[in-house]
Design a protein around this motif. Structure first.
Motif, mmCIF file in Angstrom:
data_model
loop_
_atom_site.group_PDB
_atom_site.id
_atom_site.type_symbol
_atom_site.label_atom_id
_atom_site.label_comp_id
_atom_site.label_asym_id
_atom_site.label_seq_id
_atom_site.Cartn_x
_atom_site.Cartn_y
_atom_site.Cartn_z
ATOM 1 N N UNK A 212 3.135 3.597 5.581
ATOM 2 C CA UNK A 212 1.878 3.200 4.957
ATOM 3 C C UNK A 212 1.642 3.919 3.633
ATOM 4 N N UNK A 213 2.232 5.097 3.481
ATOM 5 C CA UNK A 213 2.078 5.877 2.244
ATOM 6 C C UNK A 213 3.112 5.505 1.195
ATOM 7 N N UNK A 214 3.989 4.542 1.520
ATOM 8 C CA UNK A 214 5.020 4.132 0.577
ATOM 9 C C UNK A 214 6.205 5.072 0.520
ATOM 10 N N UNK A 215 6.350 5.917 1.551
ATOM 11 C CA UNK A 215 7.465 6.866 1.607
ATOM 12 C C UNK A 215 8.609 6.285 2.438
ATOM 13 N N UNK A 216 9.783 6.927 2.331
ATOM 14 C CA UNK A 216 10.891 6.593 3.218
ATOM 15 C C UNK A 216 10.468 6.970 4.631
ATOM 16 N N UNK A 217 10.638 6.063 5.571
ATOM 17 C CA UNK A 217 10.081 6.266 6.911
ATOM 18 C C UNK A 217 10.607 7.514 7.612
#
Length: 339
Positions: free
Chosen positions: A321-326
């Motif tokens: 949701x934060x646009x990071x690599x999971x």
């Protein structure tokens, strides 16, 4: 020496052996059977030469690296994927850096979802080389999206591509191997075929389906000991699989430029794959920690695995949701802790 002292020494040796194995496991990048085969088993350089190897998904990632390493073993290669220009690039590099000549490599475009074409492409391989010794089912795509936001078409596409396409091609090649009573069927699955994780529900489903199908096929081939079925389950590997993953809609992909340094090097993953193929291992897990640990927990301690997956899953969803690599945050933390 008294019996009591002997028993104490044996207990101490057992404890030391357990500690050594624990240290080995913490630093392991493959399951223990695979690492034993790497140490004491048959070498790919001995077992895989002079074979005809058909690799799907050969235009990038694991498939591309597999082709490069195979090209140095003196095999004949069939390269398949949808992007012909990328296959030609891979072929040129094989000719430049491998031990093959032009006649040893066949570029064969293939769309796994077009199952009606699989019979014809199989005939094309047999017409070119006369046999298929190894089929490596590597083609497929991943997914990054939450179930609630994901179109049903995405799930359909993942099943069509990752599962049904692979099953269809295997069924076309299988009669040839049964007629010859020999051959290797290799399926590049995933740790996600063992461990179910959030944000990749459709991908996990397709990989679980593959695992069930090929375990059943292996049992059906019990009267053909010369035909082996190997399921390869890699964890995160440096490739474009996330970059090309489905998002909420079929027409959308995950656009990112994430750091992949925490992931296993593709060359290492492929080397372990070749070792598993040379030793006819039925299923192998190729992953750095903590992914390898999770595979063991899901296999042998599912209740604890559920609890941990729920804890880790929350972080995975937050990262997404934060646009990071999971997977990057806890994977990087583990790696720093143990380097």
């Amino acid at each position: 020496m008294s019996w009591e002292l002997l028993l104490w020494l044996l207990a101490l040796c057992a404890l030391l052996l357990l500690l050594v194995q624990l240290v080995r496991f913490v630093r392991a990048d493959g399951d223990l059977t695979l690492l034993w085969a790497e140490w004491q088993g048959r070498r790919p350089e001995w077992e895989l030469t002079d074979m005809v190897v058909w690799v799907t998904g050969a235009s990038s990632g694991i498939g591309e690296e597999l082709v490069y390493q195979l090209s140095k073993l003196g095999v004949s290669l069939v390269l398949s994927a949808r992007r012909v220009h990328e296959l030609e690039r891979v072929k040129r590099r094989c000719l430049e850096n491998g031990n093959l000549k032009e006649k040893d490599i066949l570029v064969l475009p293939l769309d796994l979802t077009d199952t009606s074409s699989h019979e014809e492409v199989t005939k094309a391989v047999l017409q070119e080389f006369g046999r298929i010794d190894i089929l490596v089912n590597n083609g497929g795509r991943s997914q990054r999206s939450l179930v609630v936001n994901t179109s049903l078409d995405v799930f359909k596409e993942l099943i069509e591509l990752n599962y049904l396409g692979t099953v269809s091609l295997t069924k076309c090649v299988l009669p040839h191997m049964i007629e010859r009573k020999q051959g290797k069927i290799v399926v590049v699955n995933s740790i996600s075929g063992i461990v179910s994780v959030p944000v990749s529900s459709g991908y996990c489903a397709s990989k679980h389906a593959l695992r069930g199908f090929f375990h059943s096929l292996r049992t059906e081939l019990v009267d053909y000991p010369g035909i082996t079925v190997s399921t390869i389950c890699p964890g995160p590997v440096q490739s474009d699989i996330v970059k090309n993953a489905f998002s909420e809609e079929v027409t959308k992909t995950v656009e990112n430029n994430f750091d992949q340094s925490y992931k296993m090097a593709t060359s290492r993953c492929v080397r372990l794959m070749l070792i598993s193929m040379a030793n006819d291992l039925k299923e192998v897990w190729i992953a750095d920690q903590p992914f390898l640990l999770m595979a063991y927990l899901w296999q042998y301690m599912p209740t604890l695995a559920w609890w941990l997956t729920n804890k880790v899953g929350k972080k995975r969803i937050t990262n997404f949701k934060s646009g990071m690599d999971t997977d990057s945050s806890y994977s990087t933390m583990w790696k720093k802790k143990h380097d």
